[in-house]
Design an enzyme around this catalytic site. Structure first.
Site, PDB file in Angstrom:
ATOM      1  N   GLN A  99     -39.664  30.130  14.472  1.00  0.00           N
ATOM      2  CA  GLN A  99     -39.941  28.928  13.501  1.00  0.00           C
ATOM      3  C   GLN A  99     -38.336  28.267  13.486  1.00  0.00           C
ATOM      4  OE1 GLN A  99     -42.250  27.454  12.297  1.00  0.00           O
ATOM      5  NE2 GLN A  99     -43.725  28.740  12.908  1.00  0.00           N
ATOM      6  N   SER A 100     -37.723  28.442  14.474  1.00  0.00           N
ATOM      7  CA  SER A 100     -36.437  27.782  14.690  1.00  0.00           C
ATOM      8  C   SER A 100     -36.341  26.125  14.526  1.00  0.00           C
ATOM      9  CB  SER A 100     -35.690  28.204  16.008  1.00  0.00           C
ATOM     10  OG  SER A 100     -34.536  27.199  16.211  1.00  0.00           O
ATOM     11  N   ASN A 101     -35.984  25.455  13.769  1.00  0.00           N
ATOM     12  CA  ASN A 101     -35.710  24.132  13.545  1.00  0.00           C
ATOM     13  C   ASN A 101     -34.654  23.456  14.750  1.00  0.00           C
ATOM     14  OD1 ASN A 101     -37.076  23.656  10.997  1.00  0.00           O
ATOM     15  ND2 ASN A 101     -35.447  24.877  10.176  1.00  0.00           N
TER      16      ASN A 101
END
Ligand SMILES: *Cc1c(COP(=O)(O)O)cnc(C)c1O
Length: 344
Positions: A79-81
């Site tokens: 879920q890396s921004n």
């Protein structure tokens, strides 16, 4: 003396707004003798590309173009921004993006339907490789080298971007933000005693801290760690600044004793949060109409309010919380929110 910036690709809508948090200040700061709380809306740097990583990417993309690269390779959690912002920034600037993602389970989690940031990664047309946790942790440099070589074989050229875009290049984004937020405050006739942000890979805090020093402003920058301990962040920030000095031939004497990290609010671990974080997120939405996330900004903001209550910021007049984004990371946590919703 004016700061000399390297080339920048314009991607973010800046300056982002600086807004007072009046309802939260009234309820959670004034009764404890704390400062007026402000929020620097870096969640509004863009819509889909939102968040702090876009400020770093402005300098990273410009560098990629200067080097003749056609591909950006970077890494992060599922879920890396940062990966999501990189995927979109690459799309907009005509570059290819390849994301090396850390899966949760032994076999990655390709079988899960893409949600949140990962869904956007796919929509943006990024190549996505998910690795099991252990392989990712042990082999990350080799994985970067493998994919960089892959694109070399295809006649291309890749720029490898470290976790969170945090290095001597990426921190320009937050040196620039420091200059911007201090100008926002100056226009309102104050100098903030404190700037506060969430710290994950350290680049945001490094840039803000260095930026304030370069500008000769005494504002204290405090990072609220969301994963590693304070020593880790101090060393990481020193390393990013050293990289910046070396790359750009800077001779500025950075004072590392000014680095302030709070590691008391990490909770169970990276991307793991207790009910108090979900409660704070709901309360910020209900009192101020802002959306924080459980991985970064919710944790940092919760820690900040606890510290205000404990008197850490007593005697100061103005504190600016830098909202670094993370909206898309809220939705994959829907189950935890539901679990706590009754008690909110
Ligand atoms: C990456 C991130 C941070 C942390 O910034 P670093 O520069 O990695 O320390 C904070 N908030 C959000 C929403 C992020 O995506």
């Amino acid at each position: 003396m004016a700061i000399q910036y390297p080339p920048r690709e314009r991607l973010a809508n800046v300056p982002t707004p600086l807004q007072p948090l009046n309802r939260i200040t009234e309820k959670y700061s004034t009764p404890y003798g704390g400062p007026q709380l402000w929020i620097k809306r870096d969640d509004l740097t863009e819509s889909a590309m939102s968040g702090n990583k876009l400020r770093k990417l402005e300098f990273i993309v410009a560098e990629a173009k200067a080097l003749g690269c056609d591909t950006l390779i970077t890494c992060g959690g599922e879920q890396s921004n940062h990966c999501r912002a990189t995927a979109l920034a690459a799309a907009k600037t005509g570059l290819r993006a390849h994301l090396i993602l850390r899966g949760k389970a032994l076999f990655g989690s390709d079988e899960l339907p893409a949600d949140g940031n990962l869904l956007v990664d796919h929509l943006a047309g990024a190549a996505v490789s998910v690795y099991p946790l252990r392989e990712y942790v042990e082999q990350l440099p080799a994985l970067f080298e493998y994919w960089a070589e892959h694109y070399r074989q295809l006649g291309g050229k890749a720029l490898c971007i470290p976790t969170g875009g945090s290095d001597g290049l990426g921190i320009w984004g937050y040196i620039k933000c420091a200059e911007e937020v201090l100008a926002d405050c100056a226009a309102l006739n104050f100098v903030p005693e404190h700037l506060v942000c969430a710290s994950g890979s350290g680049g945001t805090q490094a840039g803000l801290t260095l930026g304030c020093q370069l500008l000769g402003v005494a504002s204290a920058v405090t990072g609220y760690a969301v994963c590693d301990d304070a020593d880790y962040f101090v060393n990481k920030i020193v390393a990013d600044v050293a990289d910046w000095r070396q790359r750009y031939g800077q001779t500025f004497g950075f004072d590392k004793s000014k680095i302030q990290v709070t590691d008391s609010f990490i909770g169970p671990g990276y991307a793991l949060a207790g009910p108090e974080i979900y409660r704070t997120i709901a309360e910020a939405a209900q009192l101020e109409g802002i959306l924080l996330d459980p991985v970064y900004t919710g944790k940092a903001f919760h820690g900040l309010l606890e510290d205000v209550r404990n008197g850490k910021y007593r005697g100061s007049n103005h504190l600016v919380f830098v909202h670094t984004g993370g909206q898309f990371g809220v939705f994959p946590h829907r189950a935890e929110f539901m679990q706590y919703l009754d008690g909110l």
